[in-house]
Scaffold this motif. Structure first.
Motif, PDB file in Angstrom:
ATOM      1  N   UNK A 230      15.121  26.930  -3.177  1.00 38.70           N
ATOM      2  CA  UNK A 230      15.649  27.767  -2.100  1.00 38.70           C
ATOM      3  C   UNK A 230      15.421  27.009  -0.793  1.00 38.70           C
ATOM      4  N   UNK A 231      16.491  26.414  -0.251  1.00 44.31           N
ATOM      5  CA  UNK A 231      16.339  25.565   0.935  1.00 44.31           C
ATOM      6  C   UNK A 231      15.815  26.335   2.145  1.00 44.31           C
ATOM      7  N   UNK A 232      16.223  27.588   2.302  1.00 46.58           N
ATOM      8  CA  UNK A 232      15.726  28.383   3.429  1.00 46.58           C
ATOM      9  C   UNK A 232      14.208  28.532   3.359  1.00 46.58           C
ATOM     10  N   UNK A 233      13.694  28.789   2.155  1.00 44.95           N
ATOM     11  CA  UNK A 233      12.250  28.910   1.976  1.00 44.95           C
ATOM     12  C   UNK A 233      11.548  27.580   2.231  1.00 44.95           C
ATOM     13  N   UNK A 234      12.162  26.493   1.783  1.00 39.04           N
ATOM     14  CA  UNK A 234      11.557  25.169   1.964  1.00 39.04           C
ATOM     15  C   UNK A 234      11.486  24.790   3.437  1.00 39.04           C
ATOM     16  N   UNK A 235      12.533  25.096   4.196  1.00 39.97           N
ATOM     17  CA  UNK A 235      12.506  24.788   5.632  1.00 39.97           C
ATOM     18  C   UNK A 235      11.445  25.619   6.346  1.00 39.97           C
ATOM     19  N   UNK A 236      11.282  26.868   5.919  1.00 41.25           N
ATOM     20  CA  UNK A 236      10.233  27.714   6.492  1.00 41.25           C
ATOM     21  C   UNK A 236       8.854  27.147   6.189  1.00 41.25           C
ATOM     22  N   UNK A 237       8.629  26.756   4.925  1.00 42.08           N
ATOM     23  CA  UNK A 237       7.347  26.168   4.541  1.00 42.08           C
ATOM     24  C   UNK A 237       7.087  24.862   5.288  1.00 42.08           C
ATOM     25  N   UNK A 238       8.160  24.098   5.536  1.00 38.06           N
ATOM     26  CA  UNK A 238       8.013  22.839   6.253  1.00 38.06           C
ATOM     27  C   UNK A 238       7.546  23.076   7.687  1.00 38.06           C
ATOM     28  N   UNK A 239       8.119  24.090   8.336  1.00 39.42           N
ATOM     29  CA  UNK A 239       7.727  24.416   9.710  1.00 39.42           C
ATOM     30  C   UNK A 239       6.271  24.858   9.755  1.00 39.42           C
ATOM     31  N   UNK A 240       5.875  25.713   8.791  1.00 41.22           N
ATOM     32  CA  UNK A 240       4.491  26.202   8.751  1.00 41.22           C
ATOM     33  C   UNK A 240       3.516  25.042   8.560  1.00 41.22           C
TER      34      UNK A 240
END
Length: 267
Positions: A230-240
């Protein structure tokens, strides 16, 4: 040295590893059958500044005082839920809709994969893209004859391979069935690269079966299972992870300023 300096360093290391996991997920967002990984943190051992005490002599109980000493990687887990199915209309592409793995072999070494993007060699053996032999029920390599006597073949949802002959008077044959394997603990499987898994001491031994039998999913010909990233989840995790990395870097910078002030006290 200041303990917070080492806590900051442990935070940098842990969040760098989280970024590594996220980066690998994003890189494999289009990899056939890829399963997303996620990472969890654990706090490291704490330093006891004072021990707790029970109520006594007219005084109430006193809680202990502990100071944490950083963070470490707790676990890296794999999400084994099914990815979406993509139609390819290629008769050598197979997608598993449900649990199970295709069984493939290289010599005597057995591996397991969700990647059903297969090919045929000149002898009619069904292979992975890297040349591993796809196995059939009861053992042995699946072989689809490539001479002029075979007009076409099809694979049913149960993995049965049906051969149709150019001679219309000759009945079709269905004497081969694709073998599948499942495991008590999928999380214990070891990633070997090339979309392959192997067993470990914690995965349990493979349980063999066929598509549609018991808990095994169906096989869909002309389709492939996509990555479940899930790319949206991955981008969120990357920001965190990025912000946490920056915050831990700030701790180290602050500790450096404190140490510099201590050095300057002598002046």
């Amino acid at each position: 040295m200041l303990p917070s300096l080492y806590s900051g360093i442990s935070g940098l290391r842990a969040n760098q590893q989280k970024l590594n996991v996220v980066a690998n997920n994003i890189a494999n967002s289009s990899t056939t059958g890829f399963k997303t990984q996620s990472m969890n943190f654990e706090d490291m051992i704490s330093q006891n500044l004072s021990d707790p005490s029970a109520p006594s002599a007219g005084l109430g109980g006193i809680n202990g005082k502990q100071s944490g000493l950083g963070v470490k990687v707790g676990s890296i887990n794999t999400d084994f839920t099914n990815g979406s199915m993509q139609t390819t209309n290629r008769n050598l592409d197979f997608a598993l809709d449900g649990t199970g793995y295709f069984v493939v072999k290289s010599g005597d070494q057995e591996y397991y994969t969700r990647d059903g993007n297969f090919v045929l060699d000149k002898s009619g053996n069904l292979l992975t893209q890297d040349g591993l032999y796809v196995q059939k029920k009861g053992g042995g390599n699946i072989n689809i004859p490539v001479d002029g006597t075979i007009s076409s073949f099809s694979v049913g949802k149960d993995g049965t391979i049906t051969l149709k002959y150019a001679d219309s008077t000759k009945p079709s044959t269905s004497d081969q069935q694709i073998e599948l394997a499942s495991f008590q603990n999928e999380g214990g499987l070891v990633k070997m690269g090339g979309n392959l898994y192997s067993t470990s001491s914690n995965s349990g031994n493979p349980v063999y079966g066929t598509a549609g039998d018991g808990s095994f999913g169906d096989i869909n010909q002309g389709m492939l299972e996509m990555s479940n990233v899930d790319l949206a989840q991955q981008f969120t995790d990357m920001i965190i992870a990025q912000r946490a990395f920056q915050a831990n870097g700030k701790i180290i910078s602050t500790d450096d300023e404190v140490l510099q002030d201590l050095v300057n006290l002598k002046r």
